[in-house]
Design an enzyme around this catalytic site. Structure first.
Site, PDB file in Angstrom:
ATOM      1  N   THR A   3       0.804  -1.143   0.089  1.00 31.53           N
ATOM      2  CA  THR A   3       0.063  -0.191   0.106  1.00 31.53           C
ATOM      3  C   THR A   3       0.994   1.315   0.039  1.00 31.53           C
ATOM      4  OG1 THR A   3      -1.670  -1.137   1.239  1.00 31.53           O
ATOM      5  CG2 THR A   3      -1.893   1.217   1.445  1.00 31.53           C
TER       6      THR A   3
ATOM      7  N   SER B 182     -10.301  -3.934   0.728  1.00 33.87           N
ATOM      8  CA  SER B 182      -9.152  -3.719   1.804  1.00 33.87           C
ATOM      9  C   SER B 182      -9.349  -2.450   2.676  1.00 33.87           C
ATOM     10  CB  SER B 182      -7.817  -3.328   0.885  1.00 33.87           C
ATOM     11  OG  SER B 182      -8.017  -1.921   0.441  1.00 33.87           O
ATOM     12  N   ASP B 183      -8.334  -2.215   3.642  1.00 30.77           N
ATOM     13  CA  ASP B 183      -8.465  -1.292   4.580  1.00 30.77           C
ATOM     14  C   ASP B 183      -8.409   0.078   3.983  1.00 30.77           C
ATOM     15  OD1 ASP B 183      -5.378  -0.228   5.608  1.00 30.77           O
ATOM     16  OD2 ASP B 183      -5.590  -2.025   4.617  1.00 30.77           O
TER      17      ASP B 183
ATOM     18  N   THR C 162      -0.416   0.615   6.387  1.00 32.47           N
ATOM     19  CA  THR C 162      -0.245  -0.467   5.312  1.00 32.47           C
ATOM     20  C   THR C 162      -0.206  -1.802   6.044  1.00 32.47           C
ATOM     21  OG1 THR C 162       1.375  -1.037   3.657  1.00 32.47           O
ATOM     22  CG2 THR C 162       2.400   0.070   5.388  1.00 32.47           C
ATOM     23  N   GLY C 163      -0.098  -2.831   5.276  1.00 35.23           N
ATOM     24  CA  GLY C 163      -0.107  -4.248   5.814  1.00 35.23           C
ATOM     25  C   GLY C 163      -1.229  -4.987   5.350  1.00 35.23           C
TER      26      GLY C 163
ATOM     27  N   GLY D 242      -4.971  -5.942   5.153  1.00 26.75           N
ATOM     28  CA  GLY D 242      -6.190  -5.174   5.302  1.00 26.75           C
ATOM     29  C   GLY D 242      -6.951  -5.591   6.424  1.00 26.75           C
TER      30      GLY D 242
END
Length: 280
Positions: free
Chosen positions: A154, A184-185, A203-204, A206
């Site tokens: 991300t 996603s987040d 980021t990572g 989600g």
């Protein structure tokens, strides 16, 4: 005025020293350009600008270079939030646009500010965003070989302008090989949140970020009087309960910048006009 950006995670086992160096150089260059842009633009405008530069760099999994989903299609998500107005706008699973974050930015003036799928694409077309394939040969090769990056890609930017206003923007090309329709987040307040006190981009993975409500928790805790560092530490301790994989960047209303990750190594860069910090 402050700028901090991130470009997802770097894996020592999965990427070369040359790619690491390229990301360090790229992030420093984009942070410099964004800071220069910030001199004459608001934090909101700058956050979108910085993320669009990250989307244009195939080193990152957003915009150009986005991951391909299990059905062979690229779907991207992005959001932007103005800390002053506390308005968030975003696109979810949009296809065939170069810069999802700029479509998200355009939506900030609409009554309906978060659009998904074909509706998001129709809106982009109606507002002059050209049809554009973000697929690069590397992603097609990875897809054909059934490789992926673990869903940790991300990009994001947090900015503070000369008026002390905060804004955040986040964009992702997905995790690769996901079920079509996965959200996603990045286009939610779990991964992208700002108010007058703090702004955070995540980021990572989600699903982990959403389960932990990471960005919203950090911002809320700072708003309630907790220091930025303590807000991060408490939120990331809670992330451990679910063995969550995440990283985050932030700026608070005092101009303090902070970043943290649950696993090595989130790639990031920050600049305040005098000092650069770049991931190592």
């Amino acid at each position: 005025m402050k700028i901090i950006i991130h470009g997802g995670f770097f894996s020592e086992s999965g990427q070369s020293h040359e790619i690491k160096t390229a990301k360090q150089n790229s992030l420093q260059e984009i942070a410099q350009k964004a800071f220069e842009y910030l001199q004459t633009h608001s934090a909101f405008e700058t956050a979108a600008y910085a993320v669009s530069l990250l989307e244009d760099d195939p080193l990152y999994n957003a915009g150009i270079g986005s991951q391909i989903q299990s059905d062979g299609v690229i779907r991207m998500s992005a959001a932007i939030m103005d800390g002053e107005t506390q308005k968030l706008s975003g696109v979810i699973n949009i296809q065939e646009v170069k810069n999802p974050v700029l479509v998200a930015k355009n939506l900030i003036s609409e009554d309906d500010r978060v659009l998904g799928g074909q509706g998001a694409k129709n809106y982009a077309t109606d507002h002059g965003f050209e049809n554009f394939s973000t697929e690069i040969p590397q992603r097609r090769d990875e897809y054909e070989a059934k490789l992926h990056n673990g869903g940790k890609g991300t990009v994001g930017c947090v900015a503070m302008d000369k008026e002390g206003r905060l804004a955040v923007a986040t964009s992702t090309g997905g995790k690769g090989f996901e079920i079509p329709g996965r959200i996603s987040d990045s286009a939610t307040v779990a991964g992208n949140y700002a108010n007058a006190f703090c702004a955070v981009s995540c980021t990572g993975v989600g699903e982990d970020i959403v389960s932990n409500a990471t960005a919203a928790k950090i911002v809320t805790r700072v708003t309630d009087g907790m220091s930025l560092e303590k807000a991060f530490n408490k939120t990331f301790e809670e992330l451990k309960v679910i063995d969550g994989f995440a990283g985050a960047i932030a700026i608070d209303k005092e101009g303090n910048m902070y970043h943290q990750d649950s696993h090595p190594t989130m790639v990031f860069a920050s600049f305040d006009g005098e000092n650069f910090e770049v991931f190592s």
